[in-house]
Design a protein around this motif. Structure first.
Motif, PDB file in Angstrom:
ATOM      1  N   ASP A   1      30.173  13.945  -5.596  1.00  7.95           N
ATOM      2  CA  ASP A   1      30.954  14.054  -4.765  1.00  7.95           C
ATOM      3  C   ASP A   1      30.350  14.124  -3.506  1.00  7.95           C
ATOM      4  O   ASP A   1      29.074  13.996  -3.408  1.00  7.95           O
ATOM      5  CB  ASP A   1      31.719  15.567  -4.846  1.00  7.95           C
ATOM      6  N   GLU A   2      30.775  14.454  -2.076  1.00  2.97           N
ATOM      7  CA  GLU A   2      30.185  14.284  -1.159  1.00  2.97           C
ATOM      8  C   GLU A   2      29.338  15.618  -0.592  1.00  2.97           C
ATOM      9  O   GLU A   2      28.620  15.409   0.368  1.00  2.97           O
ATOM     10  CB  GLU A   2      31.279  14.310   0.308  1.00  2.97           C
ATOM     11  N   SER A   3      29.044  16.594  -1.714  1.00  2.00           N
ATOM     12  CA  SER A   3      28.193  17.598  -1.287  1.00  2.00           C
ATOM     13  C   SER A   3      26.980  17.123  -2.347  1.00  2.00           C
ATOM     14  O   SER A   3      26.223  18.290  -2.461  1.00  2.00           O
ATOM     15  CB  SER A   3      28.666  18.881  -1.784  1.00  2.00           C
ATOM     16  N   GLY A   4      26.790  16.165  -2.786  1.00  2.00           N
ATOM     17  CA  GLY A   4      25.596  15.752  -3.362  1.00  2.00           C
ATOM     18  C   GLY A   4      24.280  16.045  -2.673  1.00  2.00           C
ATOM     19  O   GLY A   4      23.954  15.990  -1.492  1.00  2.00           O
ATOM     20  N   SER A   5      23.268  16.471  -3.208  1.00  2.00           N
ATOM     21  CA  SER A   5      22.014  16.636  -2.658  1.00  2.00           C
ATOM     22  C   SER A   5      20.854  16.113  -3.264  1.00  2.00           C
ATOM     23  O   SER A   5      21.027  15.679  -4.193  1.00  2.00           O
ATOM     24  CB  SER A   5      21.788  18.374  -2.602  1.00  2.00           C
ATOM     25  N   ALA A   6      19.783  16.164  -2.374  1.00  2.00           N
ATOM     26  CA  ALA A   6      18.551  15.038  -2.953  1.00  2.00           C
ATOM     27  C   ALA A   6      17.692  16.220  -3.475  1.00  2.00           C
ATOM     28  O   ALA A   6      17.442  17.377  -2.897  1.00  2.00           O
ATOM     29  CB  ALA A   6      18.151  14.553  -1.674  1.00  2.00           C
ATOM     30  N   PRO A   7      16.950  15.810  -4.669  1.00  2.00           N
ATOM     31  CA  PRO A   7      15.886  16.859  -5.170  1.00  2.00           C
ATOM     32  C   PRO A   7      14.662  16.682  -4.634  1.00  2.00           C
ATOM     33  O   PRO A   7      13.755  17.054  -5.178  1.00  2.00           O
ATOM     34  CB  PRO A   7      15.977  16.150  -6.623  1.00  2.00           C
ATOM     35  N   MET A   8      14.372  15.783  -3.525  1.00  2.00           N
ATOM     36  CA  MET A   8      12.910  15.699  -2.726  1.00  2.00           C
ATOM     37  C   MET A   8      13.114  15.519  -1.288  1.00  2.00           C
ATOM     38  O   MET A   8      14.264  15.539  -0.780  1.00  2.00           O
ATOM     39  CB  MET A   8      12.179  14.597  -3.615  1.00  2.00           C
ATOM     40  N   ASP A   9      12.237  15.723  -0.651  1.00  2.00           N
ATOM     41  CA  ASP A   9      12.074  15.532   0.784  1.00  2.00           C
ATOM     42  C   ASP A   9      12.883  14.151   1.151  1.00  2.00           C
ATOM     43  O   ASP A   9      12.165  13.254   0.704  1.00  2.00           O
ATOM     44  CB  ASP A   9      10.754  15.606   1.460  1.00  2.00           C
ATOM     45  N   LEU A  10      13.581  14.231   2.263  1.00  2.00           N
ATOM     46  CA  LEU A  10      14.138  12.935   2.578  1.00  2.00           C
ATOM     47  C   LEU A  10      13.110  12.295   3.836  1.00  2.00           C
ATOM     48  O   LEU A  10      13.270  11.283   4.027  1.00  2.00           O
ATOM     49  CB  LEU A  10      15.303  13.088   3.218  1.00  2.00           C
ATOM     50  N   PHE A  11      12.704  13.117   4.447  1.00  2.00           N
ATOM     51  CA  PHE A  11      11.856  12.689   5.887  1.00  2.00           C
ATOM     52  C   PHE A  11      10.798  13.534   6.215  1.00  2.00           C
ATOM     53  O   PHE A  11      10.576  14.723   5.439  1.00  2.00           O
ATOM     54  CB  PHE A  11      12.988  13.074   7.210  1.00  2.00           C
TER      55      PHE A  11
ATOM     56  N   LYS B   1       0.796  -1.088   0.008  1.00  2.00           N
ATOM     57  CA  LYS B   1       0.002  -0.055   0.088  1.00  2.00           C
ATOM     58  C   LYS B   1       0.936   1.176  -0.126  1.00  2.00           C
ATOM     59  O   LYS B   1       1.858   1.388   0.856  1.00  2.00           O
ATOM     60  CB  LYS B   1      -0.905   0.096   1.087  1.00  2.00           C
ATOM     61  N   ARG B   2       0.563   2.212  -1.253  1.00  2.00           N
ATOM     62  CA  ARG B   2       1.447   3.308  -1.211  1.00  2.00           C
ATOM     63  C   ARG B   2       1.613   4.255   0.045  1.00  2.00           C
ATOM     64  O   ARG B   2       2.625   4.675   0.518  1.00  2.00           O
ATOM     65  CB  ARG B   2       0.994   4.005  -2.395  1.00  2.00           C
ATOM     66  N   ASP B   3       0.423   4.387   0.786  1.00  2.00           N
ATOM     67  CA  ASP B   3       0.457   5.297   2.023  1.00  2.00           C
ATOM     68  C   ASP B   3       0.952   4.716   3.214  1.00  2.00           C
ATOM     69  O   ASP B   3       1.341   5.320   4.231  1.00  2.00           O
ATOM     70  CB  ASP B   3      -1.070   5.634   2.398  1.00  2.00           C
ATOM     71  N   GLU B   4       1.656   3.223   3.243  1.00  2.00           N
ATOM     72  CA  GLU B   4       2.138   2.723   4.271  1.00  2.00           C
ATOM     73  C   GLU B   4       3.675   2.764   3.908  1.00  2.00           C
ATOM     74  O   GLU B   4       4.504   2.067   4.711  1.00  2.00           O
ATOM     75  CB  GLU B   4       1.601   1.153   4.443  1.00  2.00           C
ATOM     76  N   LEU B   5       4.200   3.284   2.950  1.00  2.00           N
ATOM     77  CA  LEU B   5       5.659   3.245   2.535  1.00  2.00           C
ATOM     78  C   LEU B   5       6.332   4.764   2.613  1.00  2.00           C
ATOM     79  O   LEU B   5       5.260   5.701   2.208  1.00  2.00           O
ATOM     80  CB  LEU B   5       5.884   2.730   0.982  1.00  2.00           C
ATOM     81  N   PRO B   6       7.327   4.723   3.338  1.00  2.00           N
ATOM     82  CA  PRO B   6       7.924   6.212   3.591  1.00  2.00           C
ATOM     83  C   PRO B   6       8.178   6.931   2.036  1.00  2.00           C
ATOM     84  O   PRO B   6       8.726   6.461   1.146  1.00  2.00           O
ATOM     85  CB  PRO B   6       9.218   5.833   4.241  1.00  2.00           C
TER      86      PRO B   6
END
Length: 802
Positions: A792-802, A547-552
């Motif tokens: 490199d170590e400064s990579g960033s995420a294009p969406m919310d992580l948490f 179920k999609r709503d039960e996955l982070p």
């Protein structure tokens, strides 16, 4: 003449008065009398019984133990015994025996109290089926009227059949067949004359004449009935004397399960209550489950043995209790308070010797335990530390210790302790979702919490195949290169940056997906998810039944941070095992009513068979009118994707974290380990085309299993034990290669088609439209265009992580 006339008219007046009284009583009571005709269709309460697929009893649910029999099945000796005890004029009266009523009336006049009701068997049928047990004159009159009606509408055989199936005979036994099973563990037609007479003596007072509680009074009642049978000419002197000499030997027999599968039984019970409400316990339903006994036995053994093996690696926590300085009788009383949990029996140490221990068991016997079976018992310090190895039995146990022992096949005892960790196992038929085995914990008696279907835990890396499958359907191949390098995610509002890492804190640089999966590289999974997009991955995961709503909705999904049950994980893995079809797990194969008629037969959505129907199949379909046309399961994933995923998951066993399974000597196994942070959860999911099985192990209150414990050390051995038994003597069986699959030689450094003569090239499988270009077209980073580049170590995420 005047005196004669006085007597005559007085007699007429008395007769008319009695007639008017009886008529008035009948007219007053008859409107409230129930229909006797309903007795022909009466439904006696029969418990719910749950069976394995091969017909072995798993459990019985219901307050009343009853197994109705027909009049023809009643032994003639029992008929004679019950009539001698309860109603020797049964064949001649019309429902009421005036002599018995006069005897009862005389007792009332003499004592002023109702001592016996003067009831015939017909009157007892009227009371048992229609009336309350209260003692009053109005109820007795109603009983008499009902008995007269019953005699007019039913035969003597029908009346007796109703009686012997309805009467209460003590210890929850209703009816003579149930009583025979409860007291003797036999069917009524297997009992001796003396045993039949004992049961015939119970209806008068089941508690007072109960042979388990009052054997002496029971014998006196039995012997009296035998004497009545002799007096009535129903038995001869020789049989009478032989029956008198037979001792009262009864034990309490309950419906002993032929198969230990309590979690299966509870799931079936709950489903039946959901279908039928409280009628599930009384309508005599028989439930056939999808679970073969041999698979369930193998699953139970695998879980219990695997937990004991893990537990002993972490040392001995000491006795469950201590009872020093007590007498053997007091020890026995303490032992009787303890339950056998799984395969572990309670025992109390009575002597400590150089060669081992002497212990008192619940059987009352003193038995020995060898020193060799105790040498594992180093003191438990914490999950990661043990004390010194014991040098002799006195280092482990003292007199009065309450311990656990396992009885081995040869009857000897082995020193054990009750595991603190728990485990669950689910095995499905991937072709239709049938539950072939399910274990929800070490012991149902210890805890009826079903961890297989109720415990939601993080699956860790055993969730990664779903992310990889999504990537394969989004342009990636098993040879695609993804950078296994450090990465940091810093989002607005986060107090600390998220620095995901691999379990050994190493990084391998650009790595092929196949290798990344069997080496379980976390950073590759995160980059895969980052590239295909979280929303795409979440929608894709719903194809496996999640179920999609039960996955982070964040990148931690790639590391298996969703909370899912083992049953949900196994259901998802079945899509990989069956070629891309979604099936739903089910447990109940068939339900029959009290008459044996099938009222439900499962017709699950199933994977379409690629084999042409045989002549036998055609005959079965023609003759079985209750079989509905099989519903095809929904095809949710490209069969080429599942074929490639299976190939990659086979490498997990051949060269990855599941290498221990090579000991099974099979090449048709695919699977994946899973271990969460601090080793709080241990998983292994794996399959061939016959079974998909998921195993979880951990503590109910999450804590570390130990820094050296992983999915491959705790869950995998349990999986191997079960699957070895399940697949014994079965030929190797995997999904056949579908159309549209190509095999090419690949350069491992670039993931491209290898040049002729390349020494380190290997063969890889691809979808025909996804074959890679030659190595000469490789870009400067050694990556396929469109795949993630080294960051490199400064990579960033294009969406919310948490």
């Amino acid at each position: 003449m005047r005196l004669l006339k006085l007597f005559w008219w007085s007699g007429v007046a008395i007769f008319c008065g009695l007639l008017l009284s009886l008529s008035g009583t009948y007219l007053y009571l008859s409107p409230g009398l129930p229909s006797v005709e309903s007795l022909r269709t009466i439904k006696l309460q029969i418990p719910l019984r749950v069976y394995s697929q091969d017909g072995k009893l798993i459990a019985e649910f219901g307050e009343m133990r009853r197994s109705p029999i027909s009049f023809q099945q009643i032994p003639s000796d029992f008929t004679n015994a019950i009539l001698a005890a309860e109603d020797d004029n049964f064949a001649n009266h019309y429902g009421v025996d005036p002599s018995s009523l006069m005897r009862a009336a005389t007792q009332i006049l003499q004592s002023g109290q109702i001592q016996s009701g003067g009831s015939t068997i017909t009157m007892q049928v009227a009371k048992n089926f229609f009336l309350t047990p209260e003692r009053s004159f109005s109820r007795k009159l109603t009983e008499i009227l009902l008995a007269l009606q019953i005699e007019r509408q039913l035969s003597k055989d029908e009346i007796l059949e109703l009686y012997i199936n309805k009467i209460y005979l003590g210890n929850r036994a209703y009816g003579i067949e149930a009583a025979a099973q409860v007291y003797y563990g036999k069917s009524i037609n297997q009992l001796s004359l003396a045993q039949l007479a004992m049961i015939a003596g119970l209806p008068k007072a089941p508690s007072r004449f109960n042979p388990l509680i009052n054997p002496q009074r029971s014998k006196e009642r039995r012997d009296w009935i035998l004497g009545r049978m002799l007096k009535l000419g129903k038995i001869d002197q020789a049989r009478y004397q032989a029956a008198l000499a037979e001792p009262i030997e009864v034990t309490h027999h309950v419906a002993t399960p032929e198969l230990q599968a309590p979690y299966i039984a509870e799931m079936a019970r709950a489903e039946m209550v959901g279908r039928y409400g409280s009628d599930a316990y009384t309508e005599g339903f028989s439930v056939i489950t999808t679970t073969p006994s041999q698979l369930q036995t193998a699953a139970t053994h695998a879980v219990q043995s695997g937990l004991i093996e893990y537990d002993q690696r972490h040392g001995y926590r000491g006795p469950e209790a201590r009872f020093p300085g007590m007498t053997p009788q007091s020890w026995m009383q303490e032992l009787l308070k303890q339950k056998t949990l799984g395969i572990l029996e309670p025992a109390i140490v009575t002597q400590v010797e150089k060669s081992g221990l002497l212990v008192l068991t619940r059987s009352g016997q003193e038995e020995s335990i060898s020193w060799d079976s105790m040498k594992w018992a180093r003191p438990f310090l914490n999950t990661n530390s043990l004390g010194a190895r014991p040098q002799n039995p006195s280092n482990v146990a003292t007199i009065g210790d309450l311990i656990r022992v396992e009885r081995m096949p040869d009857g000897s005892l082995t020193f054990r302790q009750l595991p603190a960790a728990q485990s669950a196992l689910v095995s499905l038929d991937p072709n239709n979702g049938a539950i072939r085995a399910l274990v929800g914990g070490f012991s149902f008696e210890q805890s009826n919490y079903n961890r297989a279907a109720q415990a939601k835990r993080q699956p860790g890396s055993s969730f990664k195949p779903f992310i990889y499958a999504a990537a394969l359907d989004n342009g990636f191949t098993a040879a695609s290169l993804v950078n296994d390098a450090p990465i940091v995610f810093q989002e607005a509002g986060m107090e600390e940056a998220w620095r995901p890492k691999n379990d050994n804190n190493t990084f391998l640089g650009p790595i092929r997906l196949r290798e990344a999966l069997y080496k379980s590289r976390n950073l590759v999974s995160i980059r895969l998810l980052q590239t295909i997009g979280i929303d795409y991955a979440l929608n894709y995961a719903t194809r496996f039944g999640f179920k999609r709503d039960e996955l982070p909705r964040n990148l931690s999904l790639a590391l298996g941070t969703a909370t899912l049950t083992p049953l949900e994980i196994a259901t998802g893995w079945s899509v990989l095992a069956n070629g891309g079809y979604r099936v739903s797990p089910y447990l109940i194969e068939q339900i029959s009513d009290r008459t044996g008629n099938v009222v439900f037969r499962a017709n699950p959505a199933s994977v379409p068979s690629t084999a042409p129907p045989t002549e036998a199949d055609a005959t079965d379909l023609a003759t079985d009118s209750t079989t509905a046309e099989t519903k095809p399961a929904e095809h949710v994933v490209d069969e080429r994707t599942t074929y490639i995923m299976t190939s990659m998951l086979q490498d997990v066993i051949r060269r990855g974290t599941g290498r221990r399974a090579l000991a099974m000597g099979r090449s048709d196994l695919a699977g994946k380990t899973g271990t969460t942070n601090e080793s709080k959860d241990s998983w292994f999911s794996g399959y061939n085309a016959d079974y998909v099985t998921t195993v979880w192990a951990g503590f109910d209150q999450p804590e570390s299993l130990g820094r050296t414990e992983y999915g491959g050390t705790v869950a995998l051995p349990i999986w191997m034990s079960y699957m070895s038994a399940a697949l014994k003597d079965k030929p190797e069986h995997l999904q056949p290669e579908p159309a549209g699959i190509l095999s090419l030689r690949i350069d491992p450094q670039s993931g491209r088609a290898a040049t002729p003569g390349a020494n380190d090239a290997y063969f890889e499988v691809f979808k025909s439209e996804d074959t890679p270009p030659p190595t000469s077209e490789v870009d400067g980073f050694g990556s396929i265009p469109g795949s993630p580049l080294p960051e490199d170590e400064s990579g960033s995420a294009p969406m919310d992580l948490f």
